[in-house]
Scaffold this motif. Structure first.
Motif, PDB file in Angstrom:
ATOM      1  N   CYS A 103      38.987  36.374  -0.361  1.00  0.00           N
ATOM      2  CA  CYS A 103      38.911  34.907   0.356  1.00  0.00           C
ATOM      3  C   CYS A 103      38.038  33.615  -0.199  1.00  0.00           C
ATOM      4  CB  CYS A 103      37.421  35.021   1.459  1.00  0.00           C
ATOM      5  SG  CYS A 103      38.765  36.090   3.250  1.00  0.00           S
ATOM      6  N   ILE A 104      37.895  32.549  -0.211  1.00  0.00           N
ATOM      7  CA  ILE A 104      36.859  31.506  -1.082  1.00  0.00           C
ATOM      8  C   ILE A 104      36.649  30.871  -0.244  1.00  0.00           C
ATOM      9  CG2 ILE A 104      37.677  29.556  -2.782  1.00  0.00           C
ATOM     10  CD1 ILE A 104      40.834  30.503  -3.298  1.00  0.00           C
ATOM     11  N   LEU A 141      33.088  22.781   4.568  1.00  0.00           N
ATOM     12  CA  LEU A 141      33.695  21.574   5.607  1.00  0.00           C
ATOM     13  C   LEU A 141      32.628  20.536   5.861  1.00  0.00           C
ATOM     14  CD1 LEU A 141      34.126  24.186   8.593  1.00  0.00           C
ATOM     15  CD2 LEU A 141      35.822  23.453   6.428  1.00  0.00           C
ATOM     16  N   LEU A 142      33.539  19.402   5.647  1.00  0.00           N
ATOM     17  CA  LEU A 142      32.332  18.149   5.850  1.00  0.00           C
ATOM     18  C   LEU A 142      33.293  17.657   6.996  1.00  0.00           C
ATOM     19  CD1 LEU A 142      32.691  16.373   2.290  1.00  0.00           C
ATOM     20  CD2 LEU A 142      30.539  17.962   3.498  1.00  0.00           C
ATOM     21  N   ILE A 196      32.502  27.616   5.268  1.00  0.00           N
ATOM     22  CA  ILE A 196      34.080  28.938   5.091  1.00  0.00           C
ATOM     23  C   ILE A 196      34.803  29.499   4.765  1.00  0.00           C
ATOM     24  CG2 ILE A 196      35.615  26.740   5.977  1.00  0.00           C
ATOM     25  CD1 ILE A 196      36.292  28.195   9.017  1.00  0.00           C
ATOM     26  N   GLN A 197      35.097  31.160   5.045  1.00  0.00           N
ATOM     27  CA  GLN A 197      35.867  31.603   3.957  1.00  0.00           C
ATOM     28  C   GLN A 197      37.675  30.640   3.882  1.00  0.00           C
ATOM     29  OE1 GLN A 197      34.594  34.532   1.530  1.00  0.00           O
ATOM     30  NE2 GLN A 197      32.950  32.807   1.431  1.00  0.00           N
ATOM     31  N   LEU A 198      38.527  31.197   2.933  1.00  0.00           N
ATOM     32  CA  LEU A 198      38.971  30.865   4.230  1.00  0.00           C
ATOM     33  C   LEU A 198      40.306  31.437   2.661  1.00  0.00           C
ATOM     34  CD1 LEU A 198      39.273  27.153   4.493  1.00  0.00           C
ATOM     35  CD2 LEU A 198      39.773  29.117   5.935  1.00  0.00           C
ATOM     36  N   ILE A 222      41.564  27.574  13.344  1.00  0.00           N
ATOM     37  CA  ILE A 222      39.923  28.182  12.534  1.00  0.00           C
ATOM     38  C   ILE A 222      38.700  26.792  13.024  1.00  0.00           C
ATOM     39  CG2 ILE A 222      38.421  28.552  11.022  1.00  0.00           C
ATOM     40  CD1 ILE A 222      41.456  30.089   9.456  1.00  0.00           C
ATOM     41  N   ILE A 223      39.771  25.891  12.211  1.00  0.00           N
ATOM     42  CA  ILE A 223      38.240  25.138  12.251  1.00  0.00           C
ATOM     43  C   ILE A 223      38.049  24.957  13.525  1.00  0.00           C
ATOM     44  CG2 ILE A 223      37.572  23.019  11.657  1.00  0.00           C
ATOM     45  CD1 ILE A 223      39.097  22.748   8.726  1.00  0.00           C
TER      46      ILE A 223
END
Length: 88
Positions: A6-7, A11-12, A28-30, A42-43
């Motif tokens: 995960c990276i 988020l803005l 957030i981890q994606l 997800i968002i």
């Protein structure tokens, strides 16, 4: 079965999405590759944005993402959540 790393991305949130999420930015981890639809789901679920989901645009590093394409995620990327804007 290989587990994808995960990276962490930033988020803005802008305008109405900022009001509903209760924050201007978050992290957030994606996974390194995600579909537009998956990312949007997800968002919207994690940040209380279901009521404006159909009108949100997502932009990665200031470029609007294509809804039909997968999104490649890298360290230090940012995802902007842009709701419909009204003006006069």
């Amino acid at each position: 079965m290989e587990i994808e790393p995960c990276i962490t991305v930033k988020l803005l949130f802008f305008a109405r999405s900022k009001e509903l999420a209760g924050t201007r930015e978050s992290t957030i981890q994606l996974p390194p590759k995600i579909s537009y639809g998956q990312l949007l789901n997800i968002i919207t679920k994690n940040y209380n944005l279901e009521q404006i989901k159909d009108n949100i645009l997502l932009a990665k590093n200031e470029e609007v993402c294509e809804e039909s394409c997968d999104i490649e995620i890298k360290e230090k990327d940012s995802i902007a959540v842009i709701p419909p804007l009204s003006g006069g």
